[in-house]
Design an enzyme around this catalytic site. Sequence first.
Site, PDB file in Angstrom:
ATOM      1  N   LYS A  22      28.113  42.688  54.946  1.00 42.24           N
ATOM      2  CA  LYS A  22      28.183  41.275  55.341  1.00 42.24           C
ATOM      3  C   LYS A  22      29.363  40.575  54.674  1.00 42.24           C
ATOM      4  O   LYS A  22      30.115  39.848  55.322  1.00 42.24           O
ATOM      5  CB  LYS A  22      26.858  40.608  54.957  1.00 42.24           C
ATOM      6  CG  LYS A  22      26.698  39.200  55.381  1.00 42.24           C
ATOM      7  CD  LYS A  22      26.969  38.140  54.360  1.00 42.24           C
ATOM      8  CE  LYS A  22      26.125  37.843  53.214  1.00 42.24           C
ATOM      9  NZ  LYS A  22      26.536  36.720  52.371  1.00 42.24           N
ATOM     10  N   ASN A  23      29.547  40.803  53.382  1.00 38.90           N
ATOM     11  CA  ASN A  23      30.593  40.051  52.687  1.00 38.90           C
ATOM     12  C   ASN A  23      32.004  40.540  53.013  1.00 38.90           C
ATOM     13  O   ASN A  23      32.978  39.845  52.733  1.00 38.90           O
ATOM     14  CB  ASN A  23      30.331  40.035  51.176  1.00 38.90           C
ATOM     15  CG  ASN A  23      29.197  39.080  50.818  1.00 38.90           C
ATOM     16  OD1 ASN A  23      28.800  38.256  51.646  1.00 38.90           O
ATOM     17  ND2 ASN A  23      28.671  39.193  49.614  1.00 38.90           N
ATOM     18  N   ARG A  93      29.381  29.538  53.221  1.00 36.35           N
ATOM     19  CA  ARG A  93      30.369  29.612  52.151  1.00 36.35           C
ATOM     20  C   ARG A  93      31.682  30.237  52.643  1.00 36.35           C
ATOM     21  O   ARG A  93      32.770  29.772  52.338  1.00 36.35           O
ATOM     22  CB  ARG A  93      29.745  30.489  51.055  1.00 36.35           C
ATOM     23  CG  ARG A  93      30.613  30.725  49.881  1.00 36.35           C
ATOM     24  CD  ARG A  93      30.429  29.650  48.872  1.00 36.35           C
ATOM     25  NE  ARG A  93      31.335  29.823  47.755  1.00 36.35           N
ATOM     26  CZ  ARG A  93      31.821  28.806  47.067  1.00 36.35           C
ATOM     27  NH1 ARG A  93      31.518  27.573  47.387  1.00 36.35           N
ATOM     28  NH2 ARG A  93      32.621  29.013  46.050  1.00 36.35           N
ATOM     29  N   CYS A 117      24.794  29.687  50.326  1.00 36.04           N
ATOM     30  CA  CYS A 117      23.610  29.829  49.487  1.00 36.04           C
ATOM     31  C   CYS A 117      23.728  28.942  48.261  1.00 36.04           C
ATOM     32  O   CYS A 117      24.786  28.838  47.646  1.00 36.04           O
ATOM     33  CB  CYS A 117      23.447  31.282  49.039  1.00 36.04           C
ATOM     34  SG  CYS A 117      22.549  32.270  50.227  1.00 36.04           S
ATOM     35  N   ARG A 123      29.554  25.885  42.657  1.00 34.47           N
ATOM     36  CA  ARG A 123      30.337  26.968  43.267  1.00 34.47           C
ATOM     37  C   ARG A 123      31.750  26.435  43.548  1.00 34.47           C
ATOM     38  O   ARG A 123      32.074  26.030  44.651  1.00 34.47           O
ATOM     39  CB  ARG A 123      29.647  27.486  44.532  1.00 34.47           C
ATOM     40  CG  ARG A 123      28.311  28.137  44.201  1.00 34.47           C
ATOM     41  CD  ARG A 123      27.696  28.859  45.368  1.00 34.47           C
ATOM     42  NE  ARG A 123      28.459  30.033  45.758  1.00 34.47           N
ATOM     43  CZ  ARG A 123      28.037  30.892  46.682  1.00 34.47           C
ATOM     44  NH1 ARG A 123      26.885  30.712  47.291  1.00 34.47           N
ATOM     45  NH2 ARG A 123      28.771  31.936  47.006  1.00 34.47           N
ATOM     46  N   GLN A 127      40.127  28.198  41.870  1.00 36.06           N
ATOM     47  CA  GLN A 127      41.043  29.352  41.796  1.00 36.06           C
ATOM     48  C   GLN A 127      41.721  29.607  43.151  1.00 36.06           C
ATOM     49  O   GLN A 127      42.866  30.058  43.204  1.00 36.06           O
ATOM     50  CB  GLN A 127      40.314  30.618  41.322  1.00 36.06           C
ATOM     51  CG  GLN A 127      39.713  30.498  39.945  1.00 36.06           C
ATOM     52  CD  GLN A 127      40.765  30.181  38.881  1.00 36.06           C
ATOM     53  OE1 GLN A 127      41.770  30.876  38.739  1.00 36.06           O
ATOM     54  NE2 GLN A 127      40.534  29.113  38.149  1.00 36.06           N
ATOM     55  N   ASP A 307      24.594  40.231  43.145  1.00 35.71           N
ATOM     56  CA  ASP A 307      23.850  40.138  44.408  1.00 35.71           C
ATOM     57  C   ASP A 307      22.676  41.113  44.466  1.00 35.71           C
ATOM     58  O   ASP A 307      21.943  41.137  45.449  1.00 35.71           O
ATOM     59  CB  ASP A 307      24.790  40.365  45.608  1.00 35.71           C
ATOM     60  CG  ASP A 307      25.802  39.235  45.743  1.00 35.71           C
ATOM     61  OD1 ASP A 307      25.583  38.170  45.143  1.00 35.71           O
ATOM     62  OD2 ASP A 307      26.812  39.430  46.443  1.00 35.71           O
ATOM     63  N   ARG A 399      20.425  35.609  56.961  1.00 33.98           N
ATOM     64  CA  ARG A 399      21.885  35.435  56.822  1.00 33.98           C
ATOM     65  C   ARG A 399      22.547  36.763  56.515  1.00 33.98           C
ATOM     66  O   ARG A 399      23.726  36.945  56.793  1.00 33.98           O
ATOM     67  CB  ARG A 399      22.201  34.491  55.656  1.00 33.98           C
ATOM     68  CG  ARG A 399      21.750  33.082  55.858  1.00 33.98           C
ATOM     69  CD  ARG A 399      22.083  32.279  54.634  1.00 33.98           C
ATOM     70  NE  ARG A 399      23.475  31.888  54.733  1.00 33.98           N
ATOM     71  CZ  ARG A 399      23.931  30.689  54.442  1.00 33.98           C
ATOM     72  NH1 ARG A 399      23.127  29.771  54.000  1.00 33.98           N
ATOM     73  NH2 ARG A 399      25.201  30.417  54.577  1.00 33.98           N
TER      74      ARG A 399
HETATM   75  N1  EPU Z   1      34.593  30.705  40.386  1.00 32.33           N
HETATM   76  C1  EPU Z   1      35.358  29.737  39.811  1.00 32.33           C
HETATM   77  N2  EPU Z   1      36.370  29.196  40.543  1.00 32.33           N
HETATM   78  C2  EPU Z   1      36.633  29.586  41.821  1.00 32.33           C
HETATM   79  C3  EPU Z   1      35.852  30.590  42.399  1.00 32.33           C
HETATM   80  C4  EPU Z   1      34.822  31.138  41.658  1.00 32.33           C
HETATM   81  O1  EPU Z   1      35.129  29.354  38.670  1.00 32.33           O
HETATM   82  O2  EPU Z   1      37.586  29.055  42.418  1.00 32.33           O
HETATM   83  C5  EPU Z   1      33.495  31.321  39.614  1.00 32.33           C
HETATM   84  C6  EPU Z   1      32.139  31.050  40.226  1.00 32.33           C
HETATM   85  O3  EPU Z   1      31.605  29.822  39.796  1.00 32.33           O
HETATM   86  C7  EPU Z   1      31.326  32.234  39.765  1.00 32.33           C
HETATM   87  C8  EPU Z   1      32.358  33.366  39.698  1.00 32.33           C
HETATM   88  O4  EPU Z   1      33.634  32.728  39.663  1.00 32.33           O
HETATM   89  O5  EPU Z   1      30.835  32.003  38.475  1.00 32.33           O
HETATM   90  C9  EPU Z   1      32.328  34.330  40.853  1.00 32.33           C
HETATM   91  O6  EPU Z   1      32.518  33.651  42.087  1.00 32.33           O
HETATM   92  P1  EPU Z   1      33.229  34.342  43.330  1.00 32.33           P
HETATM   93  O7  EPU Z   1      34.326  33.467  43.776  1.00 32.33           O
HETATM   94  O8  EPU Z   1      33.500  35.763  43.005  1.00 32.33           O
HETATM   95  O9  EPU Z   1      32.077  34.271  44.433  1.00 32.33           O
HETATM   96  P2  EPU Z   1      32.240  33.961  45.962  1.00 32.33           P
HETATM   97  O10 EPU Z   1      33.493  34.558  46.479  1.00 32.33           O
HETATM   98  O11 EPU Z   1      31.966  32.534  46.233  1.00 32.33           O
HETATM   99  C10 EPU Z   1      31.130  36.176  46.753  1.00 32.33           C
HETATM  100  C11 EPU Z   1      29.953  36.551  47.577  1.00 32.33           C
HETATM  101  C12 EPU Z   1      28.672  36.262  46.814  1.00 32.33           C
HETATM  102  C13 EPU Z   1      28.695  36.994  45.475  1.00 32.33           C
HETATM  103  C14 EPU Z   1      29.975  36.689  44.696  1.00 32.33           C
HETATM  104  C15 EPU Z   1      30.117  37.512  43.435  1.00 32.33           C
HETATM  105  C16 EPU Z   1      30.764  36.147  49.814  1.00 32.33           C
HETATM  106  C17 EPU Z   1      30.718  35.315  51.032  1.00 32.33           C
HETATM  107  N3  EPU Z   1      29.978  35.777  48.815  1.00 32.33           N
HETATM  108  O12 EPU Z   1      31.005  34.780  46.521  1.00 32.33           O
HETATM  109  O13 EPU Z   1      27.646  36.801  47.616  1.00 32.33           O
HETATM  110  O14 EPU Z   1      27.577  36.621  44.702  1.00 32.33           O
HETATM  111  O15 EPU Z   1      31.121  36.920  45.536  1.00 32.33           O
HETATM  112  O16 EPU Z   1      30.137  38.863  43.735  1.00 32.33           O
HETATM  113  O17 EPU Z   1      31.471  37.149  49.743  1.00 32.33           O
HETATM  114  C18 EPU Z   1      25.491  37.019  48.468  1.00 32.33           C
HETATM  115  O18 EPU Z   1      25.937  37.872  49.258  1.00 32.33           O
HETATM  116  O19 EPU Z   1      24.262  36.823  48.258  1.00 32.33           O
HETATM  117  C19 EPU Z   1      26.431  36.192  47.734  1.00 32.33           C
HETATM  118  C20 EPU Z   1      26.117  35.036  47.206  1.00 32.33           C
END
Ligand code: EPU
Length: 430
Positions: A22-23, A93, A117, A123, A127, A307, A399
């Site tokens: 999915k991701n 997201r 989520c 969130r 970055q 996850d 989802r």
């Molecule tokens: N973070 C920052 N600044 C940013 C982006 C992230 O501080 O600009 C922090 C976040 O607060 C968090 C950490 O970095 O503490 C990791 O966040 P990341 O950006 O890696 O997460 P994401 O890209 O928003 C994806 C997955 C999530 C999964 C995370 C970590 C997707 C759509 N979502 O989220 O998946 O938990 O990576 O592996 O790819 C799920 O599938 O249930 C899910 C939530």
Amino acid sequence: MDKFVIHGGKPLFGEVPVSGAKNAAVAIIPAAIMVNGVCRIENIPMVSDVLIQMEILRELGCGVRVIAPNTIEIDSRGLKSSVATSDLNRRMRASYYLIGAFLGRFHRAEVAMPGGCNFGGVRPIDQHMKGFEALGAKMDIRNGIVCADASQGLTGANVYLDVASVGATMNIMLAACLAEGQTVIENAAKEPHIVDLANFLNSMGADIMGAGTDVIKIRGVKALQGGFYSIIPDQIEAGTYMAAVAAAGGSVLVKGIIPKHMDCITAKLEEMGCEISEEEDNIRVTRSGPTHKIQVKTMYYPGFPTDMQPQLAAALCLAQGTSVVTEGVWENRFRYSDELRRMGARIQVDGKVAVIEGVEKLTGAPVRASDLRAGAALVIAGLAAEGVTEIEEIGYIERGYEDIVEKLRRLGADITRVTVADTPAMAKAN
Ligand code: EPU
């Protein structure tokens, strides 16, 4: 509102096929708007997040067709708009990947701030913004819309990520593909879906090296062309079925995985006392005796994935001894613990740490999913519990898990999807 009704306490036996990741899909679909041609993408998981992404692309004017089960074609040649501000974008997201894709293709973007989520913590996307700014875009957030303007063009740059963010790594990679010159992302995320996105883009003509390590080099190219791609299997979906066996017992062959991606999950299930064997691209998990306490901390790949944290915690509720689960990625990802307590679990949460004292049995109860993986944890607990568990807010679960009810039923689980208007006697299997 539909719900899942589970009559638990039955061990799981048989085979379960794993769907596409999915991701990876939710990044590759928006990436297709940068391609000047037709992309055929196979192994698409037909989960609601992916269906929303496909709808967003249609709203933008792309041709999106399902041409076979789990195979879609995206034709973005006619795309003119770089504005994605409809409500659909706020519902997930991953709509933030449109910022990188629009910037690459049009040098500008207006995208509604992403939803998705809610774990109860922040969130941020700082970055992502920092990376786009390094490439020369002016970034602003106005009325809930992320606005990016690089009318002078995008120029490759060095970007050091303060956190190894999956989303920021992929988003910057998207924009950098069509920038002038070389971009280097340092402290990049290394998750399997990062490599999958890079492979997709490379197969469409991009020049990306190092994906899967913490330094990714992207040499900008003039254009991307259409082609074929098949998405990798979903590491987390596979791990969820493995954790279900750890909780409910039985022996299941999880089919169509990449064994290397499963190492971080396998290691912890073995420590708990499950037997695991790899057979080429399948993995068998067996739990015949009791499981035992472990300590686990979630980390970036190749660490134990955040996850999988709720699903493993659900299984640990029934392990002998006291386990400690530390969340190392998100601020707050233990909201499901209140629901598990209703089922008899003994969990104490303090900040990022959950202490789980294993109990002899869980008992079914009405519970509510608060996010995708929290919902998966409740399904696992329900499968292992004595009696009936009814899970509300299953929209979260759908989802990210394709055909979860059907897949579990084939393993012998007694799970049905019912509408609230149905009486249990009228419950329809889905
Ligand atoms: N973070 C920052 N600044 C940013 C982006 C992230 O501080 O600009 C922090 C976040 O607060 C968090 C950490 O970095 O503490 C990791 O966040 P990341 O950006 O890696 O997460 P994401 O890209 O928003 C994806 C997955 C999530 C999964 C995370 C970590 C997707 C759509 N979502 O989220 O998946 O938990 O990576 O592996 O790819 C799920 O599938 O249930 C899910 C939530």
